[in-house]
Design a protein around this motif. Structure first.
Motif, PDB file in Angstrom:
ATOM      1  N   VAL A  15       0.835  -1.206   0.000  1.00  0.00           N
ATOM      2  CA  VAL A  15       0.000   0.000   0.000  1.00  0.00           C
ATOM      3  C   VAL A  15       0.867   1.253   0.000  1.00  0.00           C
ATOM      4  O   VAL A  15       0.628   2.204  -0.768  1.00  0.00           O
ATOM      5  CB  VAL A  15      -0.939  -0.004   1.223  1.00  0.00           C
ATOM      6  N   ILE A  16       1.883   1.270   0.840  1.00  0.00           N
ATOM      7  CA  ILE A  16       2.776   2.436   0.916  1.00  0.00           C
ATOM      8  C   ILE A  16       3.509   2.641  -0.404  1.00  0.00           C
ATOM      9  O   ILE A  16       3.633   3.772  -0.905  1.00  0.00           O
ATOM     10  CB  ILE A  16       3.769   2.271   2.073  1.00  0.00           C
ATOM     11  N   LEU A  17       3.993   1.528  -0.990  1.00  0.00           N
ATOM     12  CA  LEU A  17       4.690   1.625  -2.267  1.00  0.00           C
ATOM     13  C   LEU A  17       3.758   2.138  -3.363  1.00  0.00           C
ATOM     14  O   LEU A  17       4.146   2.993  -4.177  1.00  0.00           O
ATOM     15  CB  LEU A  17       5.258   0.259  -2.655  1.00  0.00           C
ATOM     16  N   GLN A  18       2.536   1.617  -3.401  1.00  0.00           N
ATOM     17  CA  GLN A  18       1.583   2.058  -4.425  1.00  0.00           C
ATOM     18  C   GLN A  18       1.236   3.525  -4.278  1.00  0.00           C
ATOM     19  O   GLN A  18       1.098   4.243  -5.283  1.00  0.00           O
ATOM     20  CB  GLN A  18       0.322   1.196  -4.352  1.00  0.00           C
ATOM     21  N   LEU A  19       1.085   3.992  -3.038  1.00  0.00           N
ATOM     22  CA  LEU A  19       0.825   5.409  -2.815  1.00  0.00           C
ATOM     23  C   LEU A  19       1.976   6.268  -3.323  1.00  0.00           C
ATOM     24  O   LEU A  19       1.779   7.308  -3.957  1.00  0.00           O
ATOM     25  CB  LEU A  19       0.576   5.678  -1.333  1.00  0.00           C
ATOM     26  N   GLY A  20       3.198   5.840  -3.038  1.00  0.00           N
ATOM     27  CA  GLY A  20       4.360   6.592  -3.493  1.00  0.00           C
ATOM     28  C   GLY A  20       4.476   6.619  -5.006  1.00  0.00           C
ATOM     29  O   GLY A  20       4.692   7.686  -5.612  1.00  0.00           O
ATOM     30  N   PHE A  21       4.311   5.446  -5.642  1.00  0.00           N
ATOM     31  CA  PHE A  21       4.397   5.391  -7.099  1.00  0.00           C
ATOM     32  C   PHE A  21       3.250   6.168  -7.748  1.00  0.00           C
ATOM     33  O   PHE A  21       3.441   6.812  -8.787  1.00  0.00           O
ATOM     34  CB  PHE A  21       4.376   3.937  -7.569  1.00  0.00           C
ATOM     35  N   SER A  22       2.058   6.111  -7.152  1.00  0.00           N
ATOM     36  CA  SER A  22       0.923   6.860  -7.703  1.00  0.00           C
ATOM     37  C   SER A  22       1.164   8.357  -7.628  1.00  0.00           C
ATOM     38  O   SER A  22       0.791   9.115  -8.539  1.00  0.00           O
ATOM     39  CB  SER A  22      -0.359   6.499  -6.950  1.00  0.00           C
ATOM     40  N   ALA A  23       1.782   8.799  -6.547  1.00  0.00           N
ATOM     41  CA  ALA A  23       2.094  10.223  -6.415  1.00  0.00           C
ATOM     42  C   ALA A  23       3.083  10.667  -7.490  1.00  0.00           C
ATOM     43  O   ALA A  23       2.964  11.761  -8.065  1.00  0.00           O
ATOM     44  CB  ALA A  23       2.659  10.504  -5.024  1.00  0.00           C
ATOM     45  N   VAL A  24       4.061   9.792  -7.774  1.00  0.00           N
ATOM     46  CA  VAL A  24       5.043  10.128  -8.822  1.00  0.00           C
ATOM     47  C   VAL A  24       4.361  10.177 -10.182  1.00  0.00           C
ATOM     48  O   VAL A  24       4.595  11.090 -10.985  1.00  0.00           O
ATOM     49  CB  VAL A  24       6.184   9.092  -8.816  1.00  0.00           C
ATOM     50  N   LEU A  25       3.499   9.191 -10.486  1.00  0.00           N
ATOM     51  CA  LEU A  25       2.795   9.175 -11.763  1.00  0.00           C
ATOM     52  C   LEU A  25       1.867  10.376 -11.908  1.00  0.00           C
ATOM     53  O   LEU A  25       1.705  10.924 -13.004  1.00  0.00           O
ATOM     54  CB  LEU A  25       1.990   7.878 -11.897  1.00  0.00           C
ATOM     55  N   ALA A  26       1.243  10.775 -10.799  1.00  0.00           N
ATOM     56  CA  ALA A  26       0.352  11.935 -10.844  1.00  0.00           C
ATOM     57  C   ALA A  26       1.103  13.210 -11.217  1.00  0.00           C
ATOM     58  O   ALA A  26       0.532  14.131 -11.825  1.00  0.00           O
ATOM     59  CB  ALA A  26      -0.338  12.110  -9.493  1.00  0.00           C
ATOM     60  N   ARG A  27       2.385  13.292 -10.872  1.00  0.00           N
ATOM     61  CA  ARG A  27       3.192  14.465 -11.232  1.00  0.00           C
ATOM     62  C   ARG A  27       3.647  14.404 -12.689  1.00  0.00           C
ATOM     63  O   ARG A  27       3.868  15.449 -13.311  1.00  0.00           O
ATOM     64  CB  ARG A  27       4.413  14.540 -10.312  1.00  0.00           C
ATOM     65  N   ILE A  28       3.789  13.183 -13.221  1.00  0.00           N
ATOM     66  CA  ILE A  28       4.295  13.044 -14.594  1.00  0.00           C
ATOM     67  C   ILE A  28       3.166  13.149 -15.610  1.00  0.00           C
ATOM     68  O   ILE A  28       3.278  13.853 -16.615  1.00  0.00           O
ATOM     69  CB  ILE A  28       5.038  11.693 -14.756  1.00  0.00           C
TER      70      ILE A  28
END
Length: 245
Positions: free
Chosen positions: A98-111
């Motif tokens: 869950v923590i990893l997915q939140l982090g990766f989703s935040a990065v994708l949301a910026r890109i």
């Protein structure tokens, strides 16, 4: 589940010698196993193959009923330790994902652009719904049934294959009316691609249930974390290269 050939056994008494590649059985052990009665009936072991079927340890068996006066761990303590260990491993793996997915989703949301990310959000809702349909309690049934044979597992896996293929085709077809509803034809190719992901996700249910049944929680947790990191990492790299959706 596994067959192995043990050392040769020969009915030596304690006063007799034994060959180096053979293991002797003492008189006390012979009496306990009832071997003397077999010898009287003419069963001496020549030319006979003995199969030992091991179905793991039964802690409730009468031979394990004797307990020390002050044991360090009781039977209930051992069971509770196993439950706590399994719960800790599962919690660690799930929360890590869950923590990893939140982090990766935040990065994708910026890109990604907002409209690109919105398309993914719409498709995620429907892929989650189809994943729930794919489950149908098959994994739970595999875990709870303690008498499944290899033949039963093979049949369940075949049935799960048919379900995976059927749901994937339905999901791909469903993307057509979905694209008309939202007025965007991009949902059709995305739906076809995600149907492949849905197929493999459905096919994973039986193997994952078998691993849980065998209490291989560490392997399950490592696999969850690895797939999360690899899939999200690839998505971020592709997004950085200018790809969308």
């Amino acid at each position: 589940k596994a067959v192995s050939v043990a050392k040769k056994l020969k009915l030596y008494s304690e006063n007799e010698g034994s060959a180096s590649n053979e293991m002797s059985i003492s008189d006390d052990c012979c009496n306990m196993l009832g071997i003397d009665a077999l010898k009287k009936e003419g069963y001496l072991g020549q030319g006979m193959t003995v199969a030992v079927i091991d179905n793991e340890l039964d802690v409730e068996h009468g031979n394990f009923s004797g307990q020390p006066e002050n044991p360090k761990y009781s039977k209930n303590d051992v069971k509770n330790i196993s439950i706590k260990k399994a719960a800790f491993i599962n919690a660690a793996a799930n929360y890590s994902c869950v923590i990893l997915q939140l982090g990766f989703s935040a990065v994708l949301a910026r890109i990604l652009l907002p409209e690109d990310y919105g398309v993914i959000g719409v498709m995620t809702v429907f892929t989650t719904f189809f994943s729930v349909l794919a489950n149908m309690g098959i994994g739970t049934a595999v875990i709870q049934n303690k008498e499944l044979s290899d033949y039963d597992v093979s049949n369940i896996f075949t049935f799960n294959l048919y379900v995976a293929v059927g749901l994937s085709i339905i999901f791909a077809i469903f993307s057509v009316p979905l694209s008309k509803f939202y007025g965007n034809s991009v949902y059709i190719p995305i739906g076809c691609l995600l149907s492949v992901s849905l197929f493999f996700s459905t096919m994973n249910m039986v193997p994952n249930a078998l691993l849980m049944k065998e209490k291989k929680f560490v392997r399950i947790g490592l696999r969850m974390i690895t797939t999360t990191v690899v899939s999200s990492g690839i998505a971020i790299v592709l997004a950085k290269l200018g790809l969308k959706y």
